[in-house]
Scaffold this motif. Structure first.
Motif, PDB file in Angstrom:
ATOM      1  N   PHE A 139       0.846  -1.195   0.000  1.00 17.95           N
ATOM      2  CA  PHE A 139       0.000   0.000   0.000  1.00 17.95           C
ATOM      3  C   PHE A 139       0.880   1.244   0.000  1.00 17.95           C
ATOM      4  CE2 PHE A 139      -2.475  -3.357   1.925  1.00 17.95           C
ATOM      5  CZ  PHE A 139      -3.666  -3.258   1.229  1.00 17.95           C
ATOM      6  N   GLY A 140       0.448   2.274  -0.747  1.00 21.54           N
ATOM      7  CA  GLY A 140       1.190   3.520  -0.759  1.00 21.54           C
ATOM      8  C   GLY A 140       2.627   3.289  -1.168  1.00 21.54           C
ATOM      9  N   ALA A 141       3.554   3.801  -0.391  1.00 14.58           N
ATOM     10  CA  ALA A 141       4.955   3.619  -0.727  1.00 14.58           C
ATOM     11  C   ALA A 141       5.404   2.176  -0.548  1.00 14.58           C
ATOM     12  CB  ALA A 141       5.828   4.557   0.112  1.00 14.58           C
ATOM     13  N   GLY A 142       4.677   1.400   0.202  1.00 12.68           N
ATOM     14  CA  GLY A 142       4.889  -0.039   0.300  1.00 12.68           C
ATOM     15  C   GLY A 142       6.287  -0.433   0.706  1.00 12.68           C
ATOM     16  N   PHE A 143       6.873  -1.396  -0.019  1.00 10.68           N
ATOM     17  CA  PHE A 143       8.211  -1.864   0.327  1.00 10.68           C
ATOM     18  C   PHE A 143       9.226  -0.726   0.285  1.00 10.68           C
ATOM     19  CE2 PHE A 143       6.472  -6.067   0.132  1.00 10.68           C
ATOM     20  CZ  PHE A 143       7.285  -6.813   0.962  1.00 10.68           C
ATOM     21  N   ALA A 144       8.980   0.227  -0.608  1.00 11.63           N
ATOM     22  CA  ALA A 144       9.917   1.353  -0.695  1.00 11.63           C
ATOM     23  C   ALA A 144       9.933   2.162   0.602  1.00 11.63           C
ATOM     24  CB  ALA A 144       9.545   2.256  -1.869  1.00 11.63           C
ATOM     25  N   MET A 180      -7.711  10.485   1.480  1.00 15.75           N
ATOM     26  CA  MET A 180      -6.868  10.621   0.289  1.00 15.75           C
ATOM     27  C   MET A 180      -7.035   9.353  -0.558  1.00 15.75           C
ATOM     28  SD  MET A 180      -5.776  13.563   1.052  1.00 15.75           S
ATOM     29  CE  MET A 180      -4.645  13.841  -0.341  1.00 15.75           C
ATOM     30  N   PRO A 181      -6.597   9.380  -1.815  1.00 19.79           N
ATOM     31  CA  PRO A 181      -6.739   8.178  -2.648  1.00 19.79           C
ATOM     32  C   PRO A 181      -6.075   6.958  -2.019  1.00 19.79           C
ATOM     33  CG  PRO A 181      -6.163  10.070  -4.011  1.00 19.79           C
ATOM     34  CD  PRO A 181      -6.058  10.525  -2.577  1.00 19.79           C
ATOM     35  N   ILE A 182      -6.719   5.833  -2.174  1.00 19.54           N
ATOM     36  CA  ILE A 182      -6.152   4.567  -1.708  1.00 19.54           C
ATOM     37  C   ILE A 182      -5.400   3.935  -2.873  1.00 19.54           C
ATOM     38  CG2 ILE A 182      -6.728   2.249  -0.896  1.00 19.54           C
ATOM     39  CD1 ILE A 182      -9.125   3.562   0.556  1.00 19.54           C
ATOM     40  N   ILE A 183      -4.142   3.598  -2.610  1.00 21.06           N
ATOM     41  CA  ILE A 183      -3.272   3.073  -3.670  1.00 21.06           C
ATOM     42  C   ILE A 183      -2.694   1.735  -3.223  1.00 21.06           C
ATOM     43  CG2 ILE A 183      -1.211   3.500  -5.095  1.00 21.06           C
ATOM     44  CD1 ILE A 183      -3.206   5.707  -5.547  1.00 21.06           C
TER      45      ILE A 183
END
Lengths: 372, 372, 372, 372
Positions: D252-257, D295-298
């Motif tokens: 989700f979002g930036a995730g692993f990064a 905010m948008p869910i990514i």
């Protein structure tokens, strides 16, 4: 999720009385159960009460189409779904709904609950027609229980002043109950069944209806199934039984009568018989504190009379907020207790399956029976 | 998960009678409920039956320690947990367990179920002591219901041959029921309560016990809560009521008596009164097809007599597989129905909360009442 | 019911960071599990990261009070509840809440969700403190799994540019992982751990924080546990892992890297070894289509950096609808991934327990391995 | 109950790839949702990838038969069931099962789990065919979400070395995503889509397969939906996403990064914009501690390559316990990520519906936004 039940064995029913079909999904069945399709269909047909003068005139074949979960008639362990088509519907009989709710039916509260969106033709999803897929599920559960030696059977105990011989709680005569299924009304005392039949016919002729009591027994259910409190056997079975439309009372063993007993009268003494622990009587109906004792499980279920009657009744117009008179047409059983017999058996079968499957899952890690 | 219930409002109880404490977690409570702690504690104390000659001699303060879920006495929306310490335990009274199970108790099936690992001292997790955290949860639910105008109250209807005035199903006198809580045994007819008290005392003196019936009412519960089938109001309420130890029968409205009625007698006609839809009587007990009608909800609950009696009883030794005699000591209520009164109210309160919270979640998207 | 999980084994956590205590109830544990209390407490203490310069300054004893469900350290089959007292709380550090929400924390959405009623002191129920009772539950699950030969261990794979040796998916060195638990940061390559430690210390000195990746393995989990779809092993494990605060990514086996592979590269060929079916490599991470293959289960979990940092950040006043600056005080770990190691292990242990208990319940009726 | 999910909105799928039909029941939908059947069928058809050289050769009409729960295309509040017939099945392609399991498929663990009773023809209940009823359910959920202003769309981010433009996390271009659905492979950068197509075709010609990554966004989802821990938005969404066959990673979002970031870099600062609270960037992917921020869910979802490839692979004979070679025939997509696009959207839609319905049920009793 009004129409789903079960933690270990999930039962999801769907459909409306005047929709295209009704059906059920069982999820959680173990793989490897060989289903006797003919026996299952015969069980489902017991609910139909075909050709009886005291049953609804609606004619449906009630043949299940099994869509999934079976391979060569053996369960795969995946969801088992069966669908039954609806064909003989007279929706025009229900033109007065939702405006003029029938007394005794869910029409009024269902209309408020759904803001008028519910499909009430033939009672829609609230209909006794939904007991068809439920009985299918019950028949599957019964075949699963048979593999561990459990038998379930029932009879009509009371209708319209006529009363059948009550079950022997310590040793219900299962064979006699099975034999009684051939009667128009299953009773141990055939005369009682005929008196019930006459009473129903009489009520029907007077454009009225009757209630009744069904008594059910399960034999061979192992000791130690169930739990205290919320997954207690009584709680699980009662949730199923009270899900049957028209049920207004449920009792186990001595039931309401136990409230008038003394402890010395109620308690079931233990004894060793044939190396086994048994009780010498069975006031508890096979259930102590939510857990099975290994003795027969006995329950009685009270059905209110059919609300749809030909007599003129007082209702209201929800749209105009005025009092109205209503004469219900439609096709209805004058006494739902009769066709409810296999429904009650299904409720018990599904409950006991649930309890048994739960017990498999949380069985003790290493039995130490030798230390007891 | 024997000790958890609820889909919208989860109730998890824990603890054993002779363990260090018992408690409960409520998960799913809306935020913003202001809890009246004094009223809640008073409700919990109603279960204690302090100083009564007909209650157990065990003395516990029963003061909840609320661990979580409240900030300045207002619910946060997070799990609310309360713990009650156990202090007055006499475990030595239970040295005969698990070997010689008490007739009428869960000792034997619980021992088999757990392969002997269950803690049966004072009945362990099976004990009526667990109704303490349950009543705490019920008291919270009752305060939630009060915010929407629901009242719940009950009385003892029958004990030992004495019978109280039944509730008026159409308009139960809630004030009279609240007033009756000051009596040793809450009854509408104070004389009936005294006769019940005398009967219990008499049974106790004879080292015996009595059963009883509790009748409960909820007023002000809105129309349209509940569902057909498995989350029907009757099914949800009955699962709670049958979770109470010692309950062997439950009925709603006319209940078992409805099975002897005709439809024309049973059906509750609708009428417009004060612009509202009402029924002119209430055989249905406020519930039609699993959904609330807006009329008072009425249920009756049958309690079997206390199994632990001073009389000698026949049991077995599980270890030696021999017949044995047993005289139960311990401290027990001679009639659990009396202290069960707030437990029954709690069961109804928790059920109605569950139904109400579910209805909030699946309410229609855009009401169109004008089109009805 | 945000704080409850599990169908076969129910885990209910409760408590707030600055409330009086936090705790957990496990319901559904089989009876007869002998709990090694010392080992359980040692497992719980691994989460505490005592005396570390890179851990929060908050000092709690974290000793569980086990209230129920154990008799002589053996599970009874009834709910097991443990409570941990909170003692070292500095609520005054959180005076800016709920008005000025911390970026990266749940403060703002939780305030909106609860209409301001949520207790946000120390993050309240949202706090990493709630992983304490969760790890207790995980430690119990791990002891249950050990009885069937399952081992679970993990290491920190990446923090602040430093990277540990990845696990050998076919044969993770469990002993090396257990040995690494003695380090400040558990890594297979001790140097990598030291570089991570230095990086965290450096970030802390700059009033900043770091993210990280934890890699976990389970060995010995039997083949055939799990299901397709919603109770698939990946789905069940991921629900647990994403419940851990700060987790933003989860992958199994080759994970995201598998998306860049060809099938001929990804597929794990089968072979017979020692009479057993095995795969010659383990891109699948022990899970095919939701079901365990009997090979080691491998997952990696991405943690975002700690949001509470000493640097000034831009936020808003919810009350005044104005932009504001915020410097968070409080006591926080500069890198939650380090203390999350036993939390990740707990998530995997609880998931595998759930899958194993479900499989016990719905095991095939009569295995026919001979026919395969 | 492997094939059921959801506490507020229950989704039960059923059927086997080579059985007579597959289907789904949604239970818990609010009454009053007007379904656009044409739009729903169009959504379902997006999964079919008709006429594409890179999709399976199996041809099914995939037209739902809606059995229940709709009246004049408006939901009634009762269970909604849809069934899809299977017609184009080639079971003879699967004669090697269950004896010689395909590497990378569930064949082997499913056979052990079911003691050989599972129906594995065309992968049976494990088949991607079951995503058909799932996508139907997702399409219904999407129409429900549209009534509250939520939009969901996705694209293929990576396949075979080709990479599409990532979504703008703060303001994903939903219109561009909708427009991209007309492409063979939905990408924001049409060239990237063509390179992906060529890569898949190339892999297929070499009797091999490819993995891929799908990125999905939801806009307009309100702030304050979700919970900490087990019903956190990430946990609920991830359970759905990992239920999709072939998914091995979710972020989700930036995730692993985000695991490589510092807090000062990761945290999303708040600001007031147009009187609303917003973040100035969206590393969190719209989710903080399990709760939506508005905010948008990514999310991004990693798919492993299709296991069924034309190349010869090494497997075993379960019956003879010998090593074997296997060449899989059957008809398969060479890259499941392409047709998975609407499946991923469905998973997000069903999860967000679940979170929204739960939030309706447990909304605060009396909002006090003025006091914040």
């Amino acid at each position: 999720m009004s129409s789903r039940i079960g933690r270990a064995l999930s039962i999801q029913i769907f459909g409306e009385s005047h929709g295209s079909a009704v059906g059920v999904t069982l999820d959680g069945l173990p793989a490897g159960l060989c289903i006797d399709i003919a026996a299952l269909e015969a069980f489902v047909q017991r609910r139909a009460a075909r050709g009886s003068a005291i049953a609804t005139g609606r004619r449906e074949s009630d043949i299940p189409r099994i869509i999934s979960g079976l391979l060569d008639n053996v369960t795969t362990g995946q969801p088992l779904t069966a669908v039954f088509e609806n064909s003989d519907t007279h929706s025009s009989d229900y033109g007065f709904l939702p405006d003029r709710p029938r007394p005794g039916h869910a029409d009024y509260p269902a209309t408020i609950k759904s803001a008028g969106y519910d499909d009430l033709r033939g009672s829609g999803h609230h209909s006794g027609r939904l007991t068809l897929p439920y009985v299918f599920a019950g028949g599957v559960a019964m075949q699963l229980l048979q593999t561990i030696g459990v038998q379930i059977a029932s009879h009509v105990l009371r209708i319209g002043g006529a009363e059948d011989t009550p079950l022997d709680a310590l040793a219900p005569d299962m064979d006699a109950l099975f034999a009684a299924q051939a009667q128009q009304i299953p009773t141990l005392d055939a005369d009682a069944g005929e008196r019930m039949y006459a009473a129903i016919l009489h009520a029907k002729q007077e454009a009225d209806s009757l209630g009744g009591v069904v008594e059910v027994a399960a034999s061979g259910f192992p000791v130690g199934m169930g739990s205290p409190f919320f997954e207690g056997a009584e709680a699980v079975i009662a949730q199923h039984l009270f899900s049957i439309p028209a049920v207004k009372g449920v009792e186990f063993g001595a039931g309401f009568a136990s409230s008038a007993m003394r402890g010395s009268e109620y308690n079931d003494p233990y004894q060793i018989r044939g190396g086994q622990v048994q009780t010498t009587k069975n006031s508890a109906g096979g259930l102590l504190g939510g857990i099975s004792t290994g003795m027969p499980i006995i329950a009685r279920v009270a059905f209110r009379p059919t609300p749809s009657i030909g007599k003129e009744q007082q209702t209201v117009s929800l749209g105009y907020t005025t009092n109205q008179l209503l004469t219900v047409k439609g096709r209805h059983d004058p006494c739902v207790a009769v066709r409810a017999v296999p429904v009650v058996e299904s409720a018990l079968a599904l409950s006991l399956c649930e309890l048994w499957l739960i017990s498999r899952g949380d069985a003790p890690l290493s039995p130490q029976a030798e230390e007891l």
